[in-house]
Design a protein around this motif. Structure first.
Motif, PDB file in Angstrom:
ATOM      1  N   UNK A   1     -20.677  -2.919  -5.588  1.00 28.34           N
ATOM      2  CA  UNK A   1     -19.777  -1.336  -5.191  1.00 28.34           C
ATOM      3  C   UNK A   1     -18.514  -2.188  -4.818  1.00 28.34           C
ATOM      4  N   UNK A   2     -17.567  -1.551  -4.432  1.00 27.89           N
ATOM      5  CA  UNK A   2     -16.157  -2.249  -3.987  1.00 27.89           C
ATOM      6  C   UNK A   2     -15.981  -1.820  -2.554  1.00 27.89           C
ATOM      7  N   UNK A   3     -15.633  -2.676  -1.932  1.00 31.40           N
ATOM      8  CA  UNK A   3     -15.132  -2.562  -0.399  1.00 31.40           C
ATOM      9  C   UNK A   3     -13.717  -2.792  -0.404  1.00 31.40           C
ATOM     10  N   UNK A   4     -12.856  -1.914   0.327  1.00 34.11           N
ATOM     11  CA  UNK A   4     -11.440  -2.025   0.564  1.00 34.11           C
ATOM     12  C   UNK A   4     -11.142  -2.206   2.031  1.00 34.11           C
ATOM     13  N   UNK A   5     -10.015  -2.976   1.975  1.00 38.51           N
ATOM     14  CA  UNK A   5      -9.486  -3.270   3.459  1.00 38.51           C
ATOM     15  C   UNK A   5      -7.886  -2.952   3.248  1.00 38.51           C
ATOM     16  N   UNK A   6      -7.056  -2.571   4.246  1.00 35.66           N
ATOM     17  CA  UNK A   6      -5.663  -2.578   3.998  1.00 35.66           C
ATOM     18  C   UNK A   6      -5.094  -4.010   4.459  1.00 35.66           C
ATOM     19  N   UNK A   7      -4.122  -4.438   3.789  1.00 34.62           N
ATOM     20  CA  UNK A   7      -3.597  -5.667   4.136  1.00 34.62           C
ATOM     21  C   UNK A   7      -2.257  -5.612   4.920  1.00 34.62           C
ATOM     22  N   UNK A   8      -2.012  -6.458   5.722  1.00 29.41           N
ATOM     23  CA  UNK A   8      -0.669  -6.162   6.615  1.00 29.41           C
ATOM     24  C   UNK A   8       0.652  -6.561   5.927  1.00 29.41           C
ATOM     25  N   UNK A   9       0.768  -7.335   4.855  1.00 30.03           N
ATOM     26  CA  UNK A   9       1.737  -7.920   4.438  1.00 30.03           C
ATOM     27  C   UNK A   9       1.722  -7.909   2.879  1.00 30.03           C
ATOM     28  N   UNK A  10       1.768  -6.616   2.244  1.00 32.77           N
ATOM     29  CA  UNK A  10       1.764  -6.653   0.886  1.00 32.77           C
ATOM     30  C   UNK A  10       2.942  -7.168   0.306  1.00 32.77           C
ATOM     31  N   UNK A  11       2.751  -7.759  -1.120  1.00 32.24           N
ATOM     32  CA  UNK A  11       3.860  -8.156  -1.845  1.00 32.24           C
ATOM     33  C   UNK A  11       4.905  -7.442  -2.125  1.00 32.24           C
ATOM     34  N   UNK A  12       6.190  -7.505  -2.452  1.00 33.06           N
ATOM     35  CA  UNK A  12       7.018  -6.558  -2.824  1.00 33.06           C
ATOM     36  C   UNK A  12       6.795  -6.255  -4.445  1.00 33.06           C
ATOM     37  N   UNK A  13       7.489  -5.083  -4.595  1.00 32.90           N
ATOM     38  CA  UNK A  13       7.367  -4.670  -5.979  1.00 32.90           C
ATOM     39  C   UNK A  13       7.881  -5.618  -7.015  1.00 32.90           C
ATOM     40  N   UNK A  14       7.083  -5.874  -7.973  1.00 32.70           N
ATOM     41  CA  UNK A  14       7.204  -6.978  -8.954  1.00 32.70           C
ATOM     42  C   UNK A  14       8.564  -6.896  -9.670  1.00 32.70           C
ATOM     43  N   UNK A  15       9.516  -7.775  -9.953  1.00 30.81           N
ATOM     44  CA  UNK A  15      10.809  -7.528 -10.432  1.00 30.81           C
ATOM     45  C   UNK A  15      10.641  -7.154 -11.985  1.00 30.81           C
ATOM     46  N   UNK A  16       9.749  -7.561 -12.653  1.00 32.37           N
ATOM     47  CA  UNK A  16       9.306  -6.663 -14.014  1.00 32.37           C
ATOM     48  C   UNK A  16       9.218  -5.245 -14.064  1.00 32.37           C
ATOM     49  N   UNK A  17       8.446  -4.922 -12.875  1.00 33.42           N
ATOM     50  CA  UNK A  17       8.264  -3.295 -12.739  1.00 33.42           C
ATOM     51  C   UNK A  17       9.752  -2.917 -12.474  1.00 33.42           C
ATOM     52  N   UNK A  18      10.384  -3.450 -11.662  1.00 30.56           N
ATOM     53  CA  UNK A  18      11.832  -2.787 -11.156  1.00 30.56           C
ATOM     54  C   UNK A  18      12.705  -2.786 -12.572  1.00 30.56           C
ATOM     55  N   UNK A  19      12.576  -3.925 -13.268  1.00 30.51           N
ATOM     56  CA  UNK A  19      13.479  -3.789 -14.464  1.00 30.51           C
ATOM     57  C   UNK A  19      12.933  -2.438 -15.551  1.00 30.51           C
TER      58      UNK A  19
ATOM     59  N   UNK B   1       0.667 -17.178   4.736  1.00 33.31           N
ATOM     60  CA  UNK B   1       0.789 -15.786   5.529  1.00 33.31           C
ATOM     61  C   UNK B   1       1.739 -14.761   4.615  1.00 33.31           C
ATOM     62  N   UNK B   2       2.068 -15.219   3.369  1.00 34.98           N
ATOM     63  CA  UNK B   2       2.724 -14.441   2.616  1.00 34.98           C
ATOM     64  C   UNK B   2       4.328 -14.125   3.246  1.00 34.98           C
ATOM     65  N   UNK B   3       4.705 -12.933   3.409  1.00 34.95           N
ATOM     66  CA  UNK B   3       5.689 -12.487   3.910  1.00 34.95           C
ATOM     67  C   UNK B   3       5.920 -12.130   5.658  1.00 34.95           C
ATOM     68  N   UNK B   4       4.902 -12.560   6.092  1.00 32.81           N
ATOM     69  CA  UNK B   4       4.451 -12.311   7.526  1.00 32.81           C
ATOM     70  C   UNK B   4       5.675 -12.748   8.378  1.00 32.81           C
ATOM     71  N   UNK B   5       6.432 -12.040   9.061  1.00 37.23           N
ATOM     72  CA  UNK B   5       7.692 -12.457   9.803  1.00 37.23           C
ATOM     73  C   UNK B   5       7.159 -12.992  11.238  1.00 37.23           C
ATOM     74  N   UNK B   6       8.227 -14.239  11.727  1.00 38.60           N
ATOM     75  CA  UNK B   6       7.908 -14.948  12.963  1.00 38.60           C
ATOM     76  C   UNK B   6       7.940 -13.732  14.039  1.00 38.60           C
ATOM     77  N   UNK B   7       6.988 -13.710  14.974  1.00 39.79           N
ATOM     78  CA  UNK B   7       7.021 -12.746  16.070  1.00 39.79           C
ATOM     79  C   UNK B   7       6.958 -13.393  17.146  1.00 39.79           C
ATOM     80  N   UNK B   8       6.520 -14.725  17.428  1.00 39.29           N
ATOM     81  CA  UNK B   8       6.316 -15.155  18.606  1.00 39.29           C
ATOM     82  C   UNK B   8       6.868 -16.722  18.484  1.00 39.29           C
ATOM     83  N   UNK B   9       7.426 -17.303  19.403  1.00 36.41           N
ATOM     84  CA  UNK B   9       7.822 -18.795  19.505  1.00 36.41           C
ATOM     85  C   UNK B   9       7.511 -19.214  21.110  1.00 36.41           C
ATOM     86  N   UNK B  10       6.717 -20.305  20.922  1.00 35.41           N
ATOM     87  CA  UNK B  10       5.977 -20.926  22.085  1.00 35.41           C
ATOM     88  C   UNK B  10       6.797 -22.205  22.233  1.00 35.41           C
TER      89      UNK B  10
END
Length: 756
Positions: free
Chosen positions: A78-96, A562-571
């Motif tokens: 079967x297939x299990x699905x989970x929502x990802x926090x930082x999806x990759x942007x729309x591919x440039x080829x698709x935009x073209x 981490x993909x496109x995860x933005x920095x949200x904390x600096x220790x």
């Protein structure tokens, strides 16, 4: 059959004061279940708002934001699905390719989606399964607030699910107990019926018929009350910050996305067939009949002489069937706690567990209440003749005392167990976070970025981002684990005190990962197949393993994973002698981003790790307030029913020389003794529940693991928190209601001289 119906109708008319309490208990219980069900129905189908970000474009293209992995489901795949926090942007080829269909509109502030001026059919043919194509109201999913609204709805569902379960439990228990008490008050009547020749079956049929009549009328009334109360519940959720401002409950059980019509009014058939009302109505009717049936079996079996003797003195208040059920539930509750401690102690720290599992022990204690009340009463010593009379009356009328003590037991145990568990877990998490933080200043915000030049006065700076990783465990489940992505593992080691069990977090690199003991595979050097926060699949080596802790010890990866995860904390660690205020100003000047804020570590911990989150606490208090209101009203009904059959007893006291004040003091004392007995039993159940939680915290302490490595914390020594304020308030309300209803009920109409 006609004779049974006639007799039941005559009893309902002449003994309405006995059935009034049962009617109120069923009606309020059904209203609670119906209100919670309507809230869940509204949360399951929230209103769809209008798109804002790409409102002018007919089609929106978004990247895939879910991860789908094949897993085993028995002999099949079967297939299990989970929502990802930082999806990759729309591919440039698709935009073209989209640009050839029409104008492509981009949002440079959040380039995760594009609007297209083209037909949906043409866009779908071009995109295929490489991205999502949204049209109509679904375009709102591209708005920045869509994810926030979705999380708010999930929180509302969780809260209403918990509240609905607890409310149904309290309603079922109080309703069954009330009907059983009504039967117990009529023991003399049943004895006379048996002497007159009534068979046991005739007695049972009469009781079941009466319960059906009361149950149907009260359940219908409760559904109407639930329809009226559901919008008020939604407003309370909004006012307490639990639900978003746009959350509404129609009170008709119809989906919110459906426009209202006259057919959804309370006079229509559609009103009654909606699932919240069906569930509430049949639950109320079933519990009413079940409570009366259980008591009627004993009333039908007992002989006429024994019934008359038992009417004057409680001799056999605990049948063996009830003792067996209570003992079985007690064994089950304790066994589950011990098994969970042995198999997975961290499960006791999860809200679902510490909300539902205590119900078993509470039910067991309530079932055994008539047996447990007498030993508690023996411990009570009251001065004077009135005090002696209070204690002996309470001991001789165990059924009446237990009927008052049982709702108090449930209320105190719920308040102590639920609030105590929530506050204890939050306190343990806060302590754990405090022990693992070695930074002196912490900067937070969205999409943070540091200037290239060093920050004056800062010895070590450790930027990190919030992300997630996914792993397929045992081939059957796709498990998400929260993760933090760091740019410098050595800086992470210097600004934190992570409970390392094995390995070294400084060995973390782009080809490795830090996991905790909760993972299926957690041996240093092993390689794992994981999916990153942007959906990419990769194999990483385990560089270090952390202790399990309270569940907040997530995974650690590098920024490259981490993909496109933005920095949200600096220790930040300061250089010796540096001024925190000066470094704070320098860090603010060197940091760019949204909502940048620099705080000391202590201030950051206080803000992010409170004892209990405000929404959680408000939700718990709202739930306990509803349960307390219901039990208080039912407690008043029980006292009024009990007072209605004590005319002869109180007249005898007055004739023996007791003054009106002494009679009132006796009635108040009996109520307080019953409340005290219920409180003692409720606190005992709370002690058992919180004791299991304390044992779990001890087992999850890093010191109790298989040798915590260097830098591990001092252990979870926060212990359990008993919410004495909440428990005391609940006991006070129950005491006031029990005393007031007991004294005023006996004085109705001055029938017995107690009321003046």
């Amino acid at each position: 059959m006609l004779t049974t119906l006639t007799s039941a109708w005559a009893n309902l008319r002449t003994r309405w004061h006995l059935f009034a309490g049962a009617f109120v208990a069923v009606a309020l219980g059904v209203a609670l279940v119906a209100s919670m069900g309507l809230g869940l129905a509204a949360a399951a189908d929230p209103p769809v708002g209008k798109p804002q970000r790409f409102a002018a474009q007919p089609v929106v293209v978004m990247p895939r934001d879910t991860l789908t992995v094949e897993v085993d489901r028995g002999p099949h795949r079967a297939h299990a699905s989970k929502k990802i926090p930082h999806p990759q942007p729309v591919d440039k080829e698709i935009l073209r390719e989209l640009a050839e269909l029409g104008t492509v509109h981009r949002d440079h502030l959040a380039p995760d989606a594009v609007g297209v001026d083209a037909s949906a059919t043409a866009v779908r043919e071009v995109v295929g399964d490489r991205a999502q194509v949204l049209t109509g109201a679904a375009r709102r999913l591209a708005d920045p607030g869509a994810e926030r609204d979705a999380q708010a709805v999930v929180a509302v569902r969780a809260m209403l699910g918990t509240a609905g379960g607890v409310s149904a439990f309290v309603a079922a228990f109080v309703t069954a107990s009330t009907f059983a008490f009504v039967v117990a008050l009529r023991r003399r009547e049943f004895g006379l019926l048996r002497l007159a020749g009534a068979t046991p079956g005739r007695v049972r049929r009469q009781l079941i018929t009466e319960a059906l009549a009361v149950g149907v009328a009260a359940s219908a009334t409760g559904c109407a009350l639930g329809s009226w109360g559901a919008p008020l519940l939604a407003r309370a959720l909004i006012d307490n910050g639990i639900a978003p401002p746009w959350f509404t409950v129609s009170g008709t059980g119809t989906p919110q996305s459906t426009s209202w019509t006259p057919w959804t009014s309370w006079t229509s058939w559609t009103y009654w067939v909606s699932w919240p009302f069906q569930l509430a109505f049949w639950t109320g009717l079933f519990v009413a009949v079940a409570g009366a049936w259980a008591a009627s079996r004993r009333a039908g079996r007992i002989g006429p002489v024994a019934a008359l003797r038992d009417a004057d003195m409680d001799t056999d208040v605990m049948p063996w069937s009830r003792r067996i059920v209570g003992a079985a539930l007690l064994t089950l509750g304790l066994g589950l706690t011990v098994h969970t401690l042995w198999a997975d102690p961290s499960a006791l720290l999860k809200r679902k567990t510490y909300t539902t599992q205590p119900m078993i022990l509470i039910t067991a204690a309530a079932a055994l209440a008539p047996l447990l009340v007498r030993p508690v009463l023996r411990l009570i010593r009251l001065p004077g003749a009135v005090g002696l009379l209070v204690r002996e009356n309470a001991a001789a009328s165990v059924r009446r005392t237990a009927a008052v003590a049982a709702p108090v037991l449930v209320t105190v145990a719920l308040a102590g167990s639920l609030m105590g568990s929530a506050e204890s877990v939050s306190a343990a998490k806060a302590q754990e976070a405090n022990e693992q933080t070695n930074a002196q200043l912490i900067a937070t915000g969205a999409d943070l970025s540091l200037a290239r030049q060093p920050v004056a006065g800062a010895a070590i700076v450790s930027p990190s981002a919030s992300s997630a990783v996914f792993v397929r465990e045992e081939g059957t489940a796709l498990v998400r684990s929260e993760a933090r992505a760091v740019s410098d593992p050595a800086a992470l080691a210097a600004t934190s005190r992570l409970p390392v069990v094995s390995g070294d977090i400084r060995h973390l690199d782009d080809r490795s990962i830090v996991v905790n003991e909760e993972w299926e595979h957690h041996r240093v050097g092993d390689r794992l197949t994981v999916w990153l926060g942007d959906g990419r699949r990769t194999r990483l080596r385990i560089a270090a393993v952390l202790a399990r802790g309270t569940g907040d010890n997530g995974a650690y990866v590098t920024m490259a994973n981490a993909g496109a995860a933005p920095v949200d904390r600096i220790d930040v660690r300061l250089t010796p002698g540096a001024s925190p205020a000066a470094v704070t100003d320098a860090l603010l000047a060197a940091t760019s981003g949204h909502d940048v804020r620099v705080r000391t570590a202590a201030a950051w911990l206080d803000a992010t790790h409170p004892r209990v989150k405000p929404q959680t606490r408000q939700g718990m208090l709202l739930l306990l307030g509803i349960a307390l209101t219901y039990t208080a009203i039912s407690l008043a009904g029980t006292q009024l029913m009990a007072a209605s059959v004590r005319d002869g007893e109180l007249r005898a006291l007055r004739r023996a020389g007791a003054t009106r004040a002494q009679v009132r003091w006796m009635l108040a004392g009996e109520a307080l003794v019953a409340v005290a007995a219920g409180t003692a039993l409720g606190l005992a159940v709370t002690a058992l529940n919180l004791g299991g939680l304390a044992a779990a915290l001890g087992l999850l302490s890093p010191e109790s693991g298989a040798g915590a490595g260097a830098g591990s914390g001092a252990g979870l020594e926060a212990g359990v928190v008993v919410p004495w304020g909440v428990v005391g308030s609940a006991v006070g309300v129950c005491a006031v209601v029990a005393v007031g209803a007991g004294v005023l009920g006996a004085g109705w109409g001055r029938r017995n001289g107690a009321g003046g």
